[in-house]
Design an enzyme around this catalytic site. Sequence first.
Site, PDB file in Angstrom:
ATOM      1  N   GLU A  79       0.826  -1.221   0.000  1.00 24.51           N
ATOM      2  CA  GLU A  79       0.000   0.000   0.000  1.00 24.51           C
ATOM      3  C   GLU A  79       0.858   1.268   0.000  1.00 24.51           C
ATOM      4  OE1 GLU A  79      -3.116  -0.192  -0.652  1.00 24.51           O
ATOM      5  OE2 GLU A  79      -3.205  -2.376  -0.432  1.00 24.51           O
TER       6      GLU A  79
ATOM      7  N   HIS B 242       1.345   2.313  -3.422  1.00 24.84           N
ATOM      8  CA  HIS B 242       0.232   3.121  -3.960  1.00 24.84           C
ATOM      9  C   HIS B 242       0.322   4.572  -3.473  1.00 24.84           C
ATOM     10  CE1 HIS B 242      -1.743  -0.137  -5.897  1.00 24.84           C
ATOM     11  NE2 HIS B 242      -2.205  -0.728  -4.817  1.00 24.84           N
TER      12      HIS B 242
ATOM     13  N   HIS C 117      -0.848  -1.165  -9.880  1.00 26.26           N
ATOM     14  CA  HIS C 117      -0.552  -2.596  -9.805  1.00 26.26           C
ATOM     15  C   HIS C 117       0.371  -3.057 -10.933  1.00 26.26           C
ATOM     16  CE1 HIS C 117      -4.323  -3.221  -7.175  1.00 26.26           C
ATOM     17  NE2 HIS C 117      -3.226  -3.149  -6.428  1.00 26.26           N
TER      18      HIS C 117
END
Lengths: 188, 113
Positions: free
Chosen positions: A127, A130, A136
């Site tokens: 995470e 991100h 992804h």
Amino acid sequence: FAYFYGKPRWERPSPLTYAFSPNHTVSYLNPSDVRDIFCRAFSRWSAVIPVNFTETQNYTSADIKIGFYRGDHGDGKPFDGVLGVLAHAFSPENGQFHLDEAESWAIDFKTDKSKEAIDLESVATHEIGHVLGLAHSSVKEAVMYPSLRPRTKKVNLRVDDVEGVQALYGSNPNFRFSSLLSENSYNH
Amino acid sequence: RILPDSVPVLTDASDVHNATWHGFSRFLDAGRGSLVSGMSELKNYMHRFGYLPNSNFTDFFDTEFESALTLYQSKLSLPVTGKLDTDTISAIISPRCGVSDASQHTALHATRH
């Protein structure tokens, strides 16, 4: 590797502060252990890019806000209970980092025998990718691959992860690809 | 073809998958032209993670869903068959990050070996 649409990144990248929600925690995890895990996860990324992460107690002003939430928690992306969706984080420079409280979060598989145990450090490392701007990856071995099976650990950044994040922020001057390759080889 | 309600599937790890998504295992081997009760839920899954643009779905395995499935298989580095084979079903029911696989672009790059 892949980026979010528009290739967003933190424009004031270093240092970035992070904080844990004082209200959205899981009672069975030792807060000190959670802090250690996130410290290690952030360190893996800061080892390859010139970005430092610092924990702060001021949740309101932190760049990255981390919390455990259950079900519909107000961001339009409700969690779904045990397994399924494990966590989500938002692209730069939002900073929201949410974990599904319903999961059986594990710090150490030796002591946690649950078949559904999910490695907190692996999800945290994913995470953070991100939060930094990585989407992804299609590379199964990469940290940024979208799925993670219970009782598996994937915390070491792979070449794909490193090249992706370095294209956003540049390289940490102390980083050497040779160390990454030997580390991955060793762990493999 | 119409599949029976219960199709035996998958692996030894299947009992630890999400209860909701684990139900998708009954779609094993379904391909274009199949009409299977509950397929719309799988289409909702594909919509949620960015592989189908619309949100009003039937239980019919149509060409649009086949294209979405092909894209999903490609994105997750699975064998690209356009069918709900074992590898694909296993990937679908695996726990995952909630961030959509869409709304992103892949950088052109070479991987160092």
